[in-house]
Design a protein around this motif. Sequence first.
Motif, short mmCIF file in Angstrom:
data_model
loop_
_atom_site.label_atom_id
_atom_site.label_comp_id
_atom_site.label_asym_id
_atom_site.label_seq_id
_atom_site.Cartn_x
_atom_site.Cartn_y
_atom_site.Cartn_z
N PRO A 1 -7.00 13.84 -5.39
CA PRO A 1 -6.66 12.42 -5.30
C PRO A 1 -7.39 11.60 -6.35
O PRO A 1 -8.59 11.78 -6.58
CB PRO A 1 -7.10 12.03 -3.90
CG PRO A 1 -8.15 13.02 -3.52
CD PRO A 1 -7.84 14.28 -4.26
N CYS A 2 -6.65 10.71 -6.98
CA CYS A 2 -7.21 9.86 -8.02
C CYS A 2 -8.07 8.76 -7.39
O CYS A 2 -8.16 8.63 -6.17
CB CYS A 2 -6.08 9.24 -8.84
SG CYS A 2 -5.01 8.17 -7.86
N GLY A 3 -8.68 7.96 -8.23
CA GLY A 3 -9.51 6.87 -7.74
C GLY A 3 -8.75 5.88 -6.87
O GLY A 3 -9.29 5.35 -5.89
N THR A 4 -7.50 5.64 -7.20
CA THR A 4 -6.69 4.70 -6.40
C THR A 4 -6.51 5.22 -4.98
O THR A 4 -6.73 4.50 -4.01
CB THR A 4 -5.32 4.49 -7.08
OG1 THR A 4 -5.53 4.00 -8.41
CG2 THR A 4 -4.47 3.51 -6.30
N ILE B 1 0.84 -1.20 0.00
CA ILE B 1 0.00 0.00 0.00
C ILE B 1 0.87 1.25 0.00
O ILE B 1 0.61 2.21 -0.73
CB ILE B 1 -0.97 -0.01 1.20
CG1 ILE B 1 -2.04 -1.09 0.98
CG2 ILE B 1 -1.62 1.35 1.41
CD1 ILE B 1 -2.89 -1.39 2.21
N ALA B 2 1.94 1.22 0.80
CA ALA B 2 2.86 2.36 0.83
C ALA B 2 3.50 2.57 -0.54
O ALA B 2 3.68 3.72 -0.98
CB ALA B 2 3.93 2.15 1.90
N ALA B 3 3.84 1.48 -1.24
CA ALA B 3 4.44 1.60 -2.57
C ALA B 3 3.45 2.22 -3.55
O ALA B 3 3.81 3.06 -4.38
CB ALA B 3 4.90 0.23 -3.06
N VAL B 4 2.18 1.82 -3.48
CA VAL B 4 1.16 2.39 -4.36
C VAL B 4 0.98 3.88 -4.06
O VAL B 4 0.91 4.72 -4.96
CB VAL B 4 -0.18 1.63 -4.21
CG1 VAL B 4 -1.32 2.37 -4.90
CG2 VAL B 4 -0.04 0.22 -4.76
N ARG B 5 0.94 4.23 -2.77
CA ARG B 5 0.81 5.64 -2.39
C ARG B 5 2.01 6.45 -2.90
O ARG B 5 1.86 7.61 -3.29
CB ARG B 5 0.68 5.78 -0.88
CG ARG B 5 -0.69 5.39 -0.36
CD ARG B 5 -0.80 5.72 1.13
NE ARG B 5 -2.06 5.31 1.67
CZ ARG B 5 -3.20 5.99 1.57
NH1 ARG B 5 -3.22 7.14 0.93
NH2 ARG B 5 -4.31 5.52 2.09
N ASP C 1 -7.85 5.45 0.78
CA ASP C 1 -8.28 6.27 1.91
C ASP C 1 -9.60 5.76 2.49
O ASP C 1 -9.84 5.87 3.68
CB ASP C 1 -8.42 7.73 1.51
CG ASP C 1 -7.07 8.39 1.27
OD1 ASP C 1 -6.04 7.81 1.67
OD2 ASP C 1 -7.06 9.48 0.67
N THR C 2 -10.45 5.20 1.64
CA THR C 2 -11.74 4.70 2.09
C THR C 2 -11.64 3.34 2.76
O THR C 2 -12.31 3.07 3.74
CB THR C 2 -12.71 4.58 0.88
OG1 THR C 2 -12.82 5.87 0.29
CG2 THR C 2 -14.08 4.12 1.31
#
Length: 145
Positions: A133-136, A86-90, A141-142
């Motif tokens: 913020p994009c959809g990802t 998740i951190a890598a995606v962020r 965040d949700t």
Amino acid sequence: MTSAYQQQLAQQLRAAEDELGTLRRRVAELTEQRDTTRAGGQERAALLEHARDPLEPWGGHGDAWPDIAPAINTLIARAEQAEARIAAVRALHQPATGYTGWGPDDDDTPGAYGPISQACSACGSEDNAVRYPCGTIRALDTHTV
């Protein structure tokens, strides 16, 4: 004057009293160890009972802690791997400036095209930007804590 026999008896009495004192101290130590062990056993039983309820749906029981601990360690490792991913995606989906795209900041007309103040650095391109913020990021965040 005391006889040699009386002196010998007095020495034996003192030795017996010394040994009795040593034995009493040892009994006190053993009693304290027993009480500590009982308290530790009670604490362990309470911890295992506390662990039993959340593990029950997966067939776990507090008494089976040695069997459950490796599974818990596996789950912890998987959670840590997921957090790293998740951190890598962020890290990829960061706000960027200087991009243009549909739905610019200064024009809310449907189909308008122009500058976007904050665009996602990974979604779209510099001339076809996706607003940050994009959809990802919104999904992360949700659905993440």
